[in-house]
Design an enzyme around this catalytic site. Structure first.
Site, mmCIF file in Angstrom:
data_model
loop_
_atom_site.group_PDB
_atom_site.id
_atom_site.type_symbol
_atom_site.label_atom_id
_atom_site.label_comp_id
_atom_site.label_asym_id
_atom_site.label_seq_id
_atom_site.Cartn_x
_atom_site.Cartn_y
_atom_site.Cartn_z
ATOM 1 N N GLY A 131 48.689 42.166 41.482
ATOM 2 C CA GLY A 131 47.970 41.823 40.264
ATOM 3 C C GLY A 131 47.252 43.026 39.676
ATOM 4 N N CYS A 132 46.955 42.967 38.389
ATOM 5 C CA CYS A 132 46.438 44.145 37.693
ATOM 6 C C CYS A 132 45.075 44.576 38.233
ATOM 7 C CB CYS A 132 46.396 43.910 36.191
ATOM 8 S SG CYS A 132 45.516 42.429 35.676
#
Lengths: 333, 333, 333, 333
Positions: free
Chosen positions: B144-145
């Site tokens: 995930g970012c």
């Protein structure tokens, strides 16, 4: 062993974008990047987006550059001529400055001042016959950013006789990188965010270049500074000569142009869609009330308006496919 | 004949960036892009930056995708598992969603709800041993970012014993594309320009992923929405165990990582410098007053935080050089 | 006949906002605005937003100012002391600079350098007992922008014993006007738009002021430059001493404060909602995973963080209602 | 006891700005704010910038409004007529919508569709004779935002015979709040930041209003969406009839207009300088090459373009000084 490429004036915004494109170009070897006051500094001290590029700015002198196969000049207007004259004829040169764009010495004197350096082959490949001329040249004057956006929208319509060359009205808004990297108070983030403002109204130095490139005989050109780092949106209006559909004229003119996209009917250009790319997006319509033809173009002023255009010219000069090392796809959102 | 690649959920922002990267990837052939409500529309109607890409969205079903060599899933959290289960084992899959990241089914249930699909190989190649694991896998859960930005800053320090795994405090600000493309009033341009605001304070769903990836045992994580389209800046602070220089630890951890740049001392990361690239920029210092270690990382949330990372994982899975088709240079300014 | 008010250093951003507030204040007559390099220029040449204000910048010397009833000093740090010493005691003075904020001469020397001018009454009216102290003073040191945002979030919790004064971690992002109006390349619009970047990490000069004002004994403070002209968002975290609800503590502390708004539960501050106003918006929660108290505050750095705060102090010094000439409502969107 | 004022349609951006202005107006008591889908919610849930305003949205029905002395209608176009017809004649009404602006029923039908509600007194006080007409009216149709910007720039030149009423070309860029608060994908922050794009090219619904208000007989009008929350910059060009200096014409037209500022020669309007104010900034020049007159105007689309204008009209209708409760000074930077 690739083509040896150097950039003079690599510390500005167009220079930084050139370095990015050259570093990603499959045929180019970046051999030198020069700068004036930053000579001796690492390139990444000025261009943090190039982290990983291990290069130090050299001084901008012919000795540093003469060893290259091709040199890009990204210098302030008026500084290219002397440097170019000192480079061997065997070195191909693409000038991103204005010095060699105008045929008319009077227009140069009036808008830029100083002696005129003489015109080079004009570096807008999408003009009729210009690809071949560029391919044959060793000196090319790459087009100015506002001139690219306006000319791609207007030149085919004038050439086809679809609009009158007089009474052309253009309002073109540019992102702030078009104003350069010099530290000026009116370009501070605090000033430009949330703000639109025109400048050089009634007498912009790009007028003679645009007239020369488009064939317009009378041009009202108003540039506007817009709150974004990149992009030019040019709204070009002219009076139609008859009933020709401007979309047809544009479609025909750019049928074989890989970087110019006439959008589907009803879709209008977005500057953000061209960010980081060498694209120009176009759309046209006829105004219901006034009957004027309206053509809107969008480019990235550092892409098709400067560094991308210059690489496209270099590709042609070197006999490479026009699209080598360039993207048609924008970095959006 | 290239590697046949498809994207499921290609109408969102990560999907659009994937299409851009795949279209420019020298080994990939883009064979399908699927979307839910936009199926049947041209890709360019949703992604105008891809003008020139002649492709129509297909429906998101296994039949459309099964023919590819590699499929990227860019679906909303919770929708990857069913689709992935319907794809043949011979099709390599990189999931950009959260479904297969967590080992802890309880954490999944608590933060996302619904049944847990089980963990896949975790797609952050810069973690010790992970490149080999990814290369051996046919199913990879891309990071995930927020987890990318935080983990690259923190994991080496915990692993080296340089900071305590408890009392980690992170404040991370993200550009708006991280919030997706669904039309919501609080994400309108009028609302976000000129505005900073935190959200999901005290209970963000990325906490378990970050703890798992970094080894942190207690994590205060506050996300902030920032007025820019792209970019994450994570400010990570922790308590040092001794006198180890955090820069030394990071330099050693990323000596061979082509996309992670520890900046020269005194230079701090800029998110703009990573825009459009797969890079992570890092810097670290020890706070004079509080004695905490502060590490700041910058990424493009759609690049190293999503689509770039996913392509990096795909390259490894396919035995290609990790950097194929990816840029380390940002599009700035 | 109103109260005669002058501004020294009126060409900066805080100075311009002071002029706007004074021009709209029902009890103030603006009698002089001084500037250094712009002396002799119309105020509107520097502040186009004040079109219609017919005033010319004077030179910054005591003679110009001594005739006023109240003088605001909006000078660079280190320049207030000499000027203030030259003004008669009968002239009330509000200093927006840092010169007279710190009690600790050593801290001054360490963070600012040069001799310490001595502390004045600290101009943050919302601190316990401070309204009366300000009302009785003729010299007030108005609070710094980061200190306002952090102190309003943190001071009541420490004073109430709800959090420990050690292990306080603050990450605060500011709009660009906080960096002033001097033309610097890293503050150009092209650089800041689309960018987040920390600065002065590990050793910011506001740390001693914040510790003094909040009672914190250990403070990790990381400032971040954000892509917007105005606004500060401070994320303040600390370790709770027990089960006290931080919202209750804040609600009680600001029950009678007209400019501090504890938002309804679940609503988090937006900097845009405070633009142009003298407001501070607050929200608090306890972190599920880490157990830390998180308080977030939003202000306009030029409003409650500078000019608005200064006018609030002036109102108190002059016996006017605290809110005279100030708005609690932001200009949004 | 003040004048009892209500706002119908107060949940939009113009409605929010009206509430802010009314709350700060020394003669107005805000007695009701209505909304459609948000009825029953606190005003601050929709307008966080109004924190401290203790009011709940009512439903938009005549009963809620009939009790006021003056009602502002900030409804979607086409919804004002029915509601206005249900209000007693003794209630003064200012309509911010388009329903009652046009004299020409055909133009209404062509651009808006549906039955025409009939024209009210046109609420642009700066037009000759209009102040008196507004003061005598109980129903006023406040001007549209693009029409304000264009008319203030153009109407005096046509009225004075200084430019021809045909061949008028206008390009006007607006901030995103002009597009309203409805959640639409193309208005997301991710889409609009960094982007300029035209819309409704060739057939904008404001054309008939602008022609009616300015006397132009042929108008090419291209609106552009700009990456900022507020502001309109209109670039208006026309063909001069002789040698009259357009600055002289404008100076004379607005000698007594407190909200219209002709800037000093050489200074061009900035939209940011009008943010939050009821001002219009103007500048004019004659184009060196094309000989066209160029007039550029800047306003805040929510200020002089909507809510500020409406309050100015209300002041006149109520016999108050035109400037009561309105600022001429912008909130900048």
């Amino acid at each position: 062993m690739g083509i040896r490429v150097a950039v003079a004036g690599a510390s500005g915004y167009a220079g930084g974008e050139l370095l990015r494109l050259i570093a990603g170009h499959p045929e180019f070897d970046l051999v030198a990047a020069t700068a004036h006051s930053q000579a001796g500094q690492p390139v990444t001290a000025v261009h943090p987006q190039l982290a990983g590029l291990d290069l130090v700015f050299g001084a901008t002198d012919p000795a540093t550059l003469a060893d290259a196969d091709l040199v890009f000049l990204a210098l302030p207007h008026g500084q290219s001529a002397t440097l170019a004259a000192a480079l061997p004829e065997t070195v191909r040169v693409v000038d991103l400055g204005a010095d060699h764009r105008l045929h008319d010495a009077d227009a140069w004197a009036r808008y830029y001042g100083g002696p005129h350096a003489g015109a080079w082959t004009y570096g807008l490949p999408e003009l009729p016959g210009q690809r071949a001329a560029i391919a044959a040249a060793t000196r090319v004057a790459s087009t100015g950013c506002y001139a690219v956006a306006t000319t791609l929208a207007l030149a085919p319509l004038i050439a086809a006789g679809a609009v009158f060359p007089a009474d052309v009205v253009v309002v073109a808004a540019s992102g702030t990188s078009g104003a350069g990297r010099a530290a000026k108070a009116h370009l501070l983030g605090s000033e430009v965010m949330g703000d639109l403002s025109p400048y050089k109204v009634g007498a912009h130095q790009h007028v003679p270049e645009i007239k020369q490139a488009t064939g317009a005989t009378s041009l009202s050109f108003t540039p506007v500074l817009a709150p974004m780092p990149r992009g030019i949106l040019a709204t070009v209006t002219a009076v139609p000569t008859g009933d020709a559909d401007p979309r047809d004229v544009l479609a025909q003119a750019y049928a074989d142009a890989p970087f110019v996209h006439l959008l589907p009917e009803g879709a209008w250009p977005h500057t953000a869609a061209t960010a980081g790319a060498n694209s120009c997006h176009l759309q046209a319509a006829v105004d219901v009330d006034a009957g004027r033809v309206i053509v809107v173009s969008a480019i990235d002023n550092l892409g098709k308006g400067a560094a991308g255009q210059a690489v496209q010219n270099a590709n042609l000069m070197l006999g490479l496919p026009e699209t080598t090392g360039l993207s048609v796809y924008g970095v959006a959102p």
